[in-house]
Every structure is written in C-alpha cells, then in structure tokens.
Scaffold this motif. Structure first.
Motif, short mmCIF file in Angstrom:
data_model
loop_
_atom_site.label_atom_id
_atom_site.label_comp_id
_atom_site.label_asym_id
_atom_site.label_seq_id
_atom_site.Cartn_x
_atom_site.Cartn_y
_atom_site.Cartn_z
N ASN A 3 0.81 -1.22 0.00
CA ASN A 3 0.00 0.00 0.00
C ASN A 3 0.85 1.27 0.00
O ASN A 3 0.43 2.30 -0.48
N GLU A 4 2.09 1.20 0.52
CA GLU A 4 2.93 2.40 0.49
C GLU A 4 3.46 2.70 -0.91
O GLU A 4 3.83 3.83 -1.20
N LYS A 5 3.49 1.69 -1.75
CA LYS A 5 3.85 1.92 -3.15
C LYS A 5 2.75 2.73 -3.84
O LYS A 5 3.02 3.59 -4.66
N ILE A 73 -6.10 0.32 -6.15
CA ILE A 73 -6.12 1.44 -5.21
C ILE A 73 -7.05 1.14 -4.03
O ILE A 73 -6.71 1.39 -2.87
N ALA A 74 -8.21 0.58 -4.33
CA ALA A 74 -9.16 0.25 -3.25
C ALA A 74 -8.51 -0.70 -2.24
O ALA A 74 -8.63 -0.50 -1.03
N CYS A 75 -7.79 -1.71 -2.73
CA CYS A 75 -7.10 -2.65 -1.83
C CYS A 75 -6.04 -1.94 -1.00
O CYS A 75 -5.92 -2.17 0.21
N ALA A 76 -5.26 -1.08 -1.67
CA ALA A 76 -4.18 -0.38 -0.96
C ALA A 76 -4.73 0.60 0.08
O ALA A 76 -4.09 0.85 1.10
N LEU A 81 -8.33 3.59 5.43
CA LEU A 81 -9.67 4.21 5.51
C LEU A 81 -10.56 3.66 6.62
O LEU A 81 -11.65 4.16 6.83
N GLN A 82 -10.10 2.63 7.32
CA GLN A 82 -11.00 1.95 8.26
C GLN A 82 -11.38 2.81 9.46
O GLN A 82 -12.50 2.74 9.95
N ARG A 104 -15.87 0.98 -6.10
CA ARG A 104 -15.32 -0.30 -5.63
C ARG A 104 -15.42 -0.42 -4.10
O ARG A 104 -15.81 -1.45 -3.56
N LEU A 105 -15.02 0.64 -3.42
CA LEU A 105 -15.02 0.62 -1.94
C LEU A 105 -16.44 0.48 -1.40
O LEU A 105 -16.68 -0.21 -0.42
#
Length: 254
Positions: A3-5, A73-76, A81-82, A104-105
C-alpha cells in the motif's frame, strides 16, 4: 508494503480527524498533492495516489485498464480508511480514477467518502468528454497539439525534454481514460456530497453539472480563475484546501 507503493503520505498526521485522498492528473506522479499535507489544516492527513510506471514504481508497466487501477487502489487504501472519515479529491483524469475507486469501496467494503471533490473533469457519462479519434495512431506532434488545444498541458511543457520522458506515461493515461466508459446512471451510485471545481478559462471541460447524477448527496460547483491547471495557482490551491477542510468539519455536525 504494497500500500505504500500505491499511497504516498509525505506528512503523516496521527492526530488528524480526517483523511484526504488525492488522485493526480494524467501523466503525473503523487508528489504534487502529497505536499498538500504540509500546507493543509491540522485536522487533515493527506495521502496521494501513485499509479504504476512512475516514481518508485517506474519499473512497473503503465496501467491501461481503469477498473484494474481502481481495484488496486481500493485494496491499498483499505488499511488507511478503516478508522477515520475520509474524502476524495481528483483532478482531471484523477477524478475518474477516484470515482471508480469510490464505487469499488462502496460495493465491496461498504466504505464511502464523506465528501467527493472533482476538478477539471466532465462527468464520466457525459457525451462532451474529450476523446482520442477512434482507430488512429497519433504522432507525438499531433498528441502535443491535441493536449495544448484541449488545455491539458502548456506549450512550454511540450517543448521541454521532460516531456519526452512523460509522453509514454501521459499517452498511456489518456488511452486508459479514452477506453473508460460509464453509462448514465439510472439512480445515484453514491450518497455523499459532491463538489466540482473548474478553471474559468478551461475550454476542454463541459457538462460538470452532470456529476450530480452520480450521487444522492448535495451538489456544489465552484469556478476559479485560470485554465485546466488552475489548481496550481497558489490562491486557488489555498481556496480549495480551506474549502475541503470546511466541508469535512461541517460533515461531523450533520
């Protein structure tokens, strides 16, 4: 970590109340919006999206499919976002990527921004979206002329050597946008408030009002002085940051 990528946060702010996720324009990296983290109000933490093929992902293939990009992006973003309310800000092509990511989210994780900010982009289902002519391989010169006439870049940028480095990424992004279709929604697909910004001299973008079709929330529109990249004028940038902050603070009251 993966996710930092994808998600660049230059100025972590653990005490922030909100997170602002920024989606950059075609051909661009994450740095411009990541720097907002230093200037924006202390109640916000800014994250900027980095697509494959640029910055520390330059060894990866530049993406060609908007849906795959939104999935990645949604996965990362999930870990980011939680725990706090968040908002999306997209400029130009970034608005479409932000929109698809929001869908997607919402579909897969029941997460939705408290406010969605779009900038310099016709609505995704608008018939006024600028298109690359069908079935035509364009020369670099034709592409440059198209970009300049559409206001997507400036003449002096086109003349720089820098442009030669950016052409493949910019082109890939434009073809990705060109291949992306979204039908007029029969009902709203989002429920958050949505604000549109546009430069007063921007000839390329029409039909911003159609963005109100995608959400059942309130719709706001702001015209600021300048062209397609009005957002880079310091006074406009300050206005936008203050406006975003105010919208998010108000959202906690409602």
């Amino acid at each position: 970590p993966r996710n930092e990528k994808v998600v660049n946060c230059l100025y972590p702010n653990p005490n922030a109340i909100f997170r602002l996720i920024c989606f950059p324009w075609a051909g661009s990296g994450s740095t411009y919006f990541a720097k907002w983290g230093q200037k924006i109000h202390g109640s916000l933490e800014v994250h900027s999206i980095r697509l494959a093929g640029r910055e520390n992902r330059s060894d990866e293939q530049v993406p060609s499919d908007m849906y795959q990009v939104a999935d990645e992006i949604a996965c990362a973003l999930l870990p980011v976002l939680q725990d706090k309310p968040f908002a999306f800000f997209g400029h130009s092509l970034g608005s479409y990527i932000a929109f698809m990511t929001a869908l997607r989210l919402k579909e897969n994780h029941k997460l939705e921004p408290v406010h969605f900010f779009v900038s310099s982009t016709s609505a995704p289902h608008s018939k006024f979206r600028p298109r690359i002519p069908e079935g035509k391989e364009m020369t670099e010169e034709e592409i440059c002329n198209l970009l300049v006439s559409a206001g997507f870049t400036t003449k002096n940028f086109v003349d720089e050597e820098l442009f030669q480095l950016h052409v493949p990424i910019l082109l890939a992004d434009l073809y990705m946008a060109n291949a992306y279709f979204f039908d007029t929604p029969s009902e709203a697909v989002l429920s958050c408030d949505l604000s549109c910004f546009i430069g007063s001299e921007d000839q390329a973008v029409k039909d911003l009002e159609a963005w109100k079709d995608v959400t059942s929330g309130s719709f706001y529109m702001h015209k600021l002085p300048g062209g397609h990249f009005y957002v880079m004028e310091p006074t406009n940038e300050t206005f936008i940051m203050n406006y975003i902050t105010k919208c998010l603070e108000l959202s906690t009251l409602s």
